[in-house]
Write a protein that holds these residues in place. Sequence first.
Motif, PDB file in Angstrom:
ATOM      1  N   GLY A 140       7.528  26.386  45.443  1.00 47.46           N
ATOM      2  CA  GLY A 140       8.668  25.872  46.194  1.00 47.46           C
ATOM      3  C   GLY A 140       8.423  25.946  47.687  1.00 47.46           C
ATOM      4  N   ALA A 141       8.717  24.854  48.370  1.00 51.44           N
ATOM      5  CA  ALA A 141       8.444  24.787  49.802  1.00 51.44           C
ATOM      6  C   ALA A 141       9.460  25.569  50.626  1.00 51.44           C
ATOM      7  CB  ALA A 141       8.412  23.325  50.247  1.00 51.44           C
ATOM      8  N   PHE A 142      10.748  25.288  50.405  1.00 53.39           N
ATOM      9  CA  PHE A 142      11.813  25.881  51.215  1.00 53.39           C
ATOM     10  C   PHE A 142      12.772  26.627  50.296  1.00 53.39           C
ATOM     11  CE2 PHE A 142      10.264  22.100  53.395  1.00 53.39           C
ATOM     12  CZ  PHE A 142       9.904  22.645  54.624  1.00 53.39           C
ATOM     13  N   SER A 143      12.927  27.914  50.560  1.00 51.79           N
ATOM     14  CA  SER A 143      13.645  28.788  49.641  1.00 51.79           C
ATOM     15  C   SER A 143      14.939  29.303  50.257  1.00 51.79           C
ATOM     16  CB  SER A 143      12.748  29.976  49.256  1.00 51.79           C
ATOM     17  OG  SER A 143      13.458  30.931  48.505  1.00 51.79           O
ATOM     18  N   ALA A 144      15.971  29.389  49.412  1.00 53.63           N
ATOM     19  CA  ALA A 144      17.243  30.028  49.766  1.00 53.63           C
ATOM     20  C   ALA A 144      17.583  30.992  48.629  1.00 53.63           C
ATOM     21  CB  ALA A 144      18.336  28.981  49.939  1.00 53.63           C
ATOM     22  N   GLN A 145      17.177  32.228  48.779  1.00 56.32           N
ATOM     23  CA  GLN A 145      17.211  33.165  47.648  1.00 56.32           C
ATOM     24  C   GLN A 145      17.650  34.556  48.102  1.00 56.32           C
ATOM     25  OE1 GLN A 145      13.455  33.295  45.514  1.00 56.32           O
ATOM     26  NE2 GLN A 145      14.167  34.828  44.103  1.00 56.32           N
ATOM     27  N   PRO A 146      18.933  34.794  48.445  1.00 58.94           N
ATOM     28  CA  PRO A 146      20.014  33.814  48.507  1.00 58.94           C
ATOM     29  C   PRO A 146      20.385  33.521  49.965  1.00 58.94           C
ATOM     30  CG  PRO A 146      20.950  35.988  48.369  1.00 58.94           C
ATOM     31  CD  PRO A 146      19.450  36.167  48.518  1.00 58.94           C
ATOM     32  N   ILE A 147      21.517  32.829  50.162  1.00 59.74           N
ATOM     33  CA  ILE A 147      22.176  32.672  51.451  1.00 59.74           C
ATOM     34  C   ILE A 147      23.581  33.237  51.311  1.00 59.74           C
ATOM     35  CG2 ILE A 147      23.050  31.014  53.155  1.00 59.74           C
ATOM     36  CD1 ILE A 147      20.026  31.347  53.175  1.00 59.74           C
ATOM     37  N   PHE A 148      24.008  34.030  52.283  1.00 58.10           N
ATOM     38  CA  PHE A 148      25.301  34.698  52.223  1.00 58.10           C
ATOM     39  C   PHE A 148      26.350  33.906  53.003  1.00 58.10           C
ATOM     40  CE2 PHE A 148      22.207  38.095  51.451  1.00 58.10           C
ATOM     41  CZ  PHE A 148      22.703  38.611  50.260  1.00 58.10           C
ATOM     42  N   VAL A 173      17.658  30.028  44.330  1.00 60.41           N
ATOM     43  CA  VAL A 173      17.692  31.062  43.306  1.00 60.41           C
ATOM     44  C   VAL A 173      18.494  32.243  43.859  1.00 60.41           C
ATOM     45  CG1 VAL A 173      16.261  32.562  41.858  1.00 60.41           C
ATOM     46  CG2 VAL A 173      15.459  30.286  42.450  1.00 60.41           C
ATOM     47  N   ASP A 174      19.011  33.081  42.960  1.00 61.67           N
ATOM     48  CA  ASP A 174      19.823  34.243  43.348  1.00 61.67           C
ATOM     49  C   ASP A 174      21.151  33.826  43.966  1.00 61.67           C
ATOM     50  OD1 ASP A 174      18.238  36.167  42.291  1.00 61.67           O
ATOM     51  OD2 ASP A 174      17.536  37.006  44.170  1.00 61.67           O
ATOM     52  N   THR A 175      21.699  32.712  43.512  1.00 61.82           N
ATOM     53  CA  THR A 175      23.061  32.241  43.787  1.00 61.82           C
ATOM     54  C   THR A 175      23.386  32.084  45.268  1.00 61.82           C
ATOM     55  OG1 THR A 175      24.036  34.483  43.650  1.00 61.82           O
ATOM     56  CG2 THR A 175      23.881  33.226  41.609  1.00 61.82           C
ATOM     57  N   PRO A 176      22.602  31.310  46.026  1.00 60.21           N
ATOM     58  CA  PRO A 176      22.929  31.097  47.437  1.00 60.21           C
ATOM     59  C   PRO A 176      24.233  30.324  47.596  1.00 60.21           C
ATOM     60  CG  PRO A 176      21.239  29.562  46.731  1.00 60.21           C
ATOM     61  CD  PRO A 176      21.433  30.533  45.602  1.00 60.21           C
ATOM     62  N   ALA A 177      24.890  30.508  48.747  1.00 60.00           N
ATOM     63  CA  ALA A 177      26.132  29.793  49.051  1.00 60.00           C
ATOM     64  C   ALA A 177      26.068  29.249  50.470  1.00 60.00           C
ATOM     65  CB  ALA A 177      27.328  30.726  48.901  1.00 60.00           C
ATOM     66  N   GLY A 178      26.329  27.936  50.606  1.00 63.34           N
ATOM     67  CA  GLY A 178      26.428  27.337  51.924  1.00 63.34           C
ATOM     68  C   GLY A 178      25.133  26.753  52.439  1.00 63.34           C
ATOM     69  N   GLN A 185      10.159  17.270  42.975  1.00 65.47           N
ATOM     70  CA  GLN A 185      11.506  17.232  42.437  1.00 65.47           C
ATOM     71  C   GLN A 185      12.089  18.632  42.346  1.00 65.47           C
ATOM     72  OE1 GLN A 185       8.934  15.427  40.425  1.00 65.47           O
ATOM     73  NE2 GLN A 185       8.141  17.501  40.438  1.00 65.47           N
ATOM     74  N   GLY A 186      13.381  18.661  42.033  1.00 62.49           N
ATOM     75  CA  GLY A 186      14.063  19.936  41.900  1.00 62.49           C
ATOM     76  C   GLY A 186      13.439  20.783  40.800  1.00 62.49           C
ATOM     77  N   GLY A 187      13.098  22.011  41.113  1.00 55.31           N
ATOM     78  CA  GLY A 187      12.558  22.902  40.115  1.00 55.31           C
ATOM     79  C   GLY A 187      13.444  24.111  39.895  1.00 55.31           C
ATOM     80  N   PHE A 188      13.852  24.747  40.991  1.00 57.39           N
ATOM     81  CA  PHE A 188      14.678  25.952  40.920  1.00 57.39           C
ATOM     82  C   PHE A 188      15.929  25.733  41.767  1.00 57.39           C
ATOM     83  CE2 PHE A 188      10.203  27.423  40.647  1.00 57.39           C
ATOM     84  CZ  PHE A 188      10.224  27.892  39.337  1.00 57.39           C
ATOM     85  N   PRO A 232      14.333  16.854  36.109  1.00 61.43           N
ATOM     86  CA  PRO A 232      14.567  15.580  36.781  1.00 61.43           C
ATOM     87  C   PRO A 232      14.201  15.626  38.266  1.00 61.43           C
ATOM     88  CG  PRO A 232      16.593  16.787  36.578  1.00 61.43           C
ATOM     89  CD  PRO A 232      15.539  17.642  35.936  1.00 61.43           C
ATOM     90  N   VAL A 233      14.424  14.515  38.972  1.00 60.20           N
ATOM     91  CA  VAL A 233      14.088  14.475  40.388  1.00 60.20           C
ATOM     92  C   VAL A 233      15.103  15.264  41.210  1.00 60.20           C
ATOM     93  CG1 VAL A 233      15.323  12.323  40.873  1.00 60.20           C
ATOM     94  CG2 VAL A 233      13.329  12.955  42.253  1.00 60.20           C
ATOM     95  N   LEU A 234      16.344  15.367  40.744  1.00 57.27           N
ATOM     96  CA  LEU A 234      17.365  16.215  41.358  1.00 57.27           C
ATOM     97  C   LEU A 234      18.135  16.887  40.238  1.00 57.27           C
ATOM     98  CD1 LEU A 234      18.809  17.058  44.064  1.00 57.27           C
ATOM     99  CD2 LEU A 234      20.497  15.310  43.513  1.00 57.27           C
ATOM    100  N   ASN A 235      18.210  18.201  40.284  1.00 54.60           N
ATOM    101  CA  ASN A 235      18.913  18.912  39.208  1.00 54.60           C
ATOM    102  C   ASN A 235      19.689  20.093  39.763  1.00 54.60           C
ATOM    103  OD1 ASN A 235      16.564  20.442  39.759  1.00 54.60           O
ATOM    104  ND2 ASN A 235      16.642  21.409  37.750  1.00 54.60           N
ATOM    105  N   LEU A 236      20.790  19.810  40.425  1.00 58.39           N
ATOM    106  CA  LEU A 236      21.573  20.879  41.022  1.00 58.39           C
ATOM    107  C   LEU A 236      22.431  21.568  39.968  1.00 58.39           C
ATOM    108  CD1 LEU A 236      22.319  22.320  43.674  1.00 58.39           C
ATOM    109  CD2 LEU A 236      24.326  20.836  43.760  1.00 58.39           C
ATOM    110  N   ASN A 237      22.397  22.882  39.974  1.00 55.92           N
ATOM    111  CA  ASN A 237      23.326  23.714  39.218  1.00 55.92           C
ATOM    112  C   ASN A 237      24.241  24.382  40.237  1.00 55.92           C
ATOM    113  OD1 ASN A 237      22.109  23.824  36.296  1.00 55.92           O
ATOM    114  ND2 ASN A 237      20.381  24.041  37.699  1.00 55.92           N
ATOM    115  N   THR A 238      25.535  24.108  40.154  1.00 55.77           N
ATOM    116  CA  THR A 238      26.451  24.592  41.177  1.00 55.77           C
ATOM    117  C   THR A 238      27.738  25.123  40.567  1.00 55.77           C
ATOM    118  OG1 THR A 238      27.709  23.995  43.154  1.00 55.77           O
ATOM    119  CG2 THR A 238      27.324  22.234  41.540  1.00 55.77           C
ATOM    120  N   TYR A 239      28.225  26.249  41.115  1.00 61.32           N
ATOM    121  CA  TYR A 239      29.499  26.820  40.689  1.00 61.32           C
ATOM    122  C   TYR A 239      30.698  26.086  41.286  1.00 61.32           C
ATOM    123  CZ  TYR A 239      26.817  31.042  39.372  1.00 61.32           C
ATOM    124  OH  TYR A 239      25.944  31.940  38.803  1.00 61.32           O
ATOM    125  N   THR A 240      30.455  25.232  42.286  1.00 61.79           N
ATOM    126  CA  THR A 240      31.551  24.629  43.042  1.00 61.79           C
ATOM    127  C   THR A 240      31.528  23.115  42.900  1.00 61.79           C
ATOM    128  OG1 THR A 240      30.146  24.646  45.026  1.00 61.79           O
ATOM    129  CG2 THR A 240      31.657  26.495  44.722  1.00 61.79           C
TER     130      THR A 240
END
Length: 659
Positions: free
Chosen positions: A442-450, A473-478, A489-492, A514-522
């Motif tokens: 992964g090139a750019f990581s947000a693991q997590p953002i508070f 990964v690790d449930t970033p927000a924002g 494509q989206g991996g994590f 897929p090329v975009l695979n967002l998993n989101t709580y919101t």
Amino acid sequence: MRYLILILVLSYSLLGCSPADTVSGEFIVEPPTLLSLGFEWKISGDDNRNARVDVSYRKAGEAEWRQGLPMMRLQGELVHGTTPRDGGNHFFNYEAPNMFAGSILNLEPDTEYECRFVLSDPEGVKGKTVQTVSVRTRKEPEPAAGGRVFHVYPFGYEGPRQEPAFTGLLAAYYMGSDHSDHSIASQPRVEAGDILLIHAGVYKDNRFSYSGFDRNSAAYGTPFDGTYYLTRSGTPDKPIVIKNAGDGEVIFDGDGCHNLFNLMAANYNYFEGITVRNTNVAFLLGLKNIAGASGFTLKHSRLENIGRGIQAEWSGSRNFYIADNVFIGRHDADKLLSWWPPNVWAKFPGYPSQITSEYAVKVYGQGHVVAWNYVANWHDGIDISTYGDPDGTPYEIRDRVPVAIDFHNNDLSNMADNCIEADGGAHNIRVFENRCFNSAIGAFSAQPIFGGPLYIYRNLSYNAITGGPLKFVDTPAGVLVYQNTFIGQGGFMGPASNVHFRNNLFLGDGWADPVLNLNTYTNYSSSDYNGFRPNENVENAFEWNSPHFEMSVDYTGQLVTRRFRSLEEYQNETGQEKHSLVLDYDTFVNVGIPDKSDPQRIYRPEEFDFRLKPGSAAIDKGMDLPSITDDFTGNAPDLGAYEFYRPVPHYGPRPVRTR
């Protein structure tokens, strides 16, 4: 919980408003960087999330206001992460405050700006609705005029010397140096504003020899561990300067020591034009819950054969400037190798890849700038520390929250894990105009953002292998993902909260679907005005997994899995991507798909041209993103990192300026 709700209802009644109304609270100006300004505006109420803060700004003395991006709405997003391998509790326990946060981007250094913020809500606002502040961006650190100058020479130097002259750094920095039991006895000599000019040569201490009494032995006064403990502080305007004298290469060789420079007790020390090699940790600037430094500068230097370049994991650190350097790790420069997943990498010699060079830069705190560096052959490139919950959680300690950090114009290649990790950042983290080639996980990581916002904009990623361009990964927000060119494509990608995509190019390279695979709580996460190239002949081209659409947020239930064979199906079923389109690699002047049969191949940026081709479907297909797309050339901004007919950004070190 029942009593809390009753208290909130009574409080709103006393204020004469309902929970849907917005009550204005504290306004916070974060530490400025050279190119960005960050702000926070605390509120209460607005349970229906329809309040907004519009932003405008102008240089001091100008009449015309310029529009900025609106501030991001934060409201109770949860960041809990995963659980340790041995232990039951989540890594994090963070809930985003009820507030707005946002940045004014792409400014000029050392410039005064007037910034205006307008809070509005259809149901009404109680309290102050307009905030106007004047803030000055930081200037690049430089040596101060008028300081004393000390000349430092290597052991054995026999040429003419400029006075005052000293053999070795410690003899100049302190009142003397000795290689025996007295190695830490001397008091500091240097004061704020002093300049130590280091003359050409190799500075390698004979640290295993009790040699302070032998004038024929190279002894620079470090203790048995070989570390230069520098403990004197400068000031923002008068740093203590350790700088190449200009008569040849200056090399500090650690002789295999664990840490060469320790500045955990010293603020505003400035290094320029040196080479550091043969040590595990080149610069140790802070450790969590122990101690740390502020105001560190490293410019136009080279770090090689090291395990960590800059380690700074103390929450009180502020205002580092790390720019125009070269960081070369110990990993094989000719082959990419990683530690995961085994189905890709286990067949290659050396699997799993060893962390012989863990990261080039890792910071924590506020106001840091890491820019214009070249970073190659590492596990990670440039990171924020995965520190855990910000200090004081759930009541953030203002000067200990990781905010206002800029990573920009860095050139990164050959990472066993990630090029840039914003992991552990909280508010107004800016990752922009970086180039990442050959990143395994992964090139750019947000693991997590508070809470965010994390701005990821105008970046370029190619050959991201199994991880793809983004790692949520690790449930970033924002997270705001704007105007990037991503090959892969989206991996994590998730689960995450409050995530938004605009004006990006995502071109699949066949590694995953897929090329975009967002998993989101919101369900207020969003995506539009993007260009996609799904992998050919796949059933699962897009995936958008979120709570049931009648719910705004759900952190406890199972996300609804939604998979789509085409962009049209994805648009119709989710309401996302209404202005997005499908395109292919011929949208660029010269970019081909990475060779999946050879995952170890190292691609060179000079082999490609990521500018948009005349007639490209990506031209004029974006939306206006104030302060990011202000230079667009046609009827609307283009998609991707490069605007048609505009210069390509410069990545990596800039030429040394003569002064």
